[in-house]
Write a protein that holds these residues in place. Structure first.
Motif, short mmCIF file in Angstrom:
data_model
loop_
_atom_site.label_atom_id
_atom_site.label_comp_id
_atom_site.label_asym_id
_atom_site.label_seq_id
_atom_site.Cartn_x
_atom_site.Cartn_y
_atom_site.Cartn_z
N GLN A 10 3.75 1.65 -1.31
CA GLN A 10 4.26 1.86 -2.67
C GLN A 10 3.18 2.46 -3.57
O GLN A 10 3.45 3.38 -4.36
N VAL A 11 1.95 1.94 -3.44
CA VAL A 11 0.85 2.49 -4.23
C VAL A 11 0.58 3.95 -3.85
O VAL A 11 0.37 4.81 -4.71
N GLU A 12 0.63 4.23 -2.54
CA GLU A 12 0.38 5.61 -2.10
C GLU A 12 1.49 6.55 -2.56
O GLU A 12 1.22 7.67 -3.03
N LEU A 59 1.41 6.44 -6.73
CA LEU A 59 0.17 6.59 -7.49
C LEU A 59 -0.77 7.58 -6.83
O LEU A 59 -1.14 8.59 -7.43
N TYR A 115 0.82 -1.21 0.00
CA TYR A 115 0.00 0.00 0.00
C TYR A 115 0.86 1.26 0.00
O TYR A 115 0.53 2.24 -0.69
#
Length: 354
Positions: free
Chosen positions: A291-293, A296, A289
């Motif tokens: 990394q996604v936050e 992205l 998460y």
């Protein structure tokens, strides 16, 4: 011939010599005044922090007021609408948060010794416990009575609650006043600048205020996304106190750079205390998460807000924490963005012109 009448109170005498004694005397008086000013500021430091938070919130909410005024809503009504909406959200959040948070936190404190016992099933921790008695000492300390005593008892808890309510009410009232007088305050600040430089200062100031408002809105949106996604994940794993842990994730996610990691560590520890697979799943989830936050969600939300390098963001957060605690961490990045704008638009062109 024009006769100049003598001064009413006599002719001024020659200027006094700047003797070392007078220089030292006036220098000492200046130091005393500076120290007295420092003591006065230190005495009202908590109030100044509340005023600063209210100003920061007013800047963050002002874009909503401006949007309503562009739709034809009078300024007073727009301020009242935004202020009422913010207070309703705050009250709704408190009403939804406090009862389950108090219940689940109390249950967490009550069952904390059993969670420590569960850690004994892990070979490495059990070996450390046999060598150093770490878990035994932790279990002896982590009792409900000791936790309550550490928090100051019932009276200490009541003082904390009333102090927090007073601070919240103060910030809300000051924020409403700042929002109502926002245009007058900014115009008054711009009038302190020489007229020849006022248009440029106005443009830079408006850009800084826009960046601060956009950053605050974006940070709140990212924190809500983090809290909701964590809440759903914890419900799927059937981890207890999922609501309180999700709120913790949302609050710590407001702290730039390091907040999400701190919240993830706490939740992962609770997951390992529940079971080893749950702890491993928490670690994997938060690593993915984040990394996604970072790559992205954060760039998408903050694309129009602030653009600060990672090094500058980390250094600013560390300095903000050292100076003003959590509040300093929250405002560190927009402050750095404002400084970067001033350096790029004022300092560098002036140096290039020399």
């Amino acid at each position: 011939m024009i006769v100049v009448p003598p001064p009413r109170f006599g002719t001024p005498g020659p200027p006094m010599r700047r003797s070392p004694l007078l220089i030292g005397l006036f220098g000492g008086i200046g130091l005393l005044l500076a120290y007295s000013l420092y003591l006065a500021v230190d005495q009202v430091r908590s109030i100044l922090v509340l005023i600063f938070i209210a100003m920061f919130l007013a800047i963050g909410l002002n874009p909503a007021v401006v949007r309503l005024t562009r739709w034809g809503v009078p300024r007073v009504l727009a301020v009242a609408t935004v202020g009422l909406g913010a207070m309703l959200l705050l009250c709704g959040g408190l009403l939804a948060l406090i009862p389950p948070l108090v219940t689940q936190t109390g249950a967490l404190v009550e069952h904390l010794p059993s969670y420590i016992d569960n850690l004994r099933h892990q070979d490495q921790l059990n070996k450390l416990n046999e060598d150093y008695k770490l878990l035994d000492q932790l279990k002896a300390v982590a009792t409900a009575g000791n936790v309550t005593k550490a928090l100051g008892g019932v009276w200490g808890g009541a003082q904390v609650v009333f102090g927090a309510l007073f601070n919240i009410v103060t910030v809300v009232v000051l924020t409403l006043y700042f929002m109502a007088a926002f245009d007058r305050l900014t115009e008054g600040g711009y009038k302190l600048v020489p007229a020849s430089r006022r248009p440029r200062v106005r443009l830079l100031g408006d850009e800084i205020l826009t960046k601060v408002g956009a950053y605050l809105g974006g940070a709140l949106a990212i924190a809500v996304i983090a809290g909701l996604s964590s809440f759903v994940f914890l419900l799927i794993l059937e981890i207890k106190y999922s609501y309180a842990l999700a709120v913790l994730i949302a609050i710590t996610d407001l702290i730039p750079q390091i907040g999400a990691t701190l919240g993830a560590i706490v939740v992962s520890i609770v997951g390992f205390a529940t079971s080893i697979p749950a702890g491993i799943a928490c670690v994997i989830f938060f690593v993915i998460y984040q990394q996604v936050e970072n790559y992205l969600i954060y760039p998408t939300v903050m694309r129009r807000a602030v653009k600060v390098s990672d090094l500058a963001a980390i250094l600013s957060v560390l300095l903000g924490v050292a100076l003003m605690g959590v509040v300093g961490a929250l405002i560190a990045i927009p402050v750095v963005a404002a400084v970067q704008l001033i350096v790029r638009e004022v300092v560098i062109p002036r140096q290039d012109a020399r």
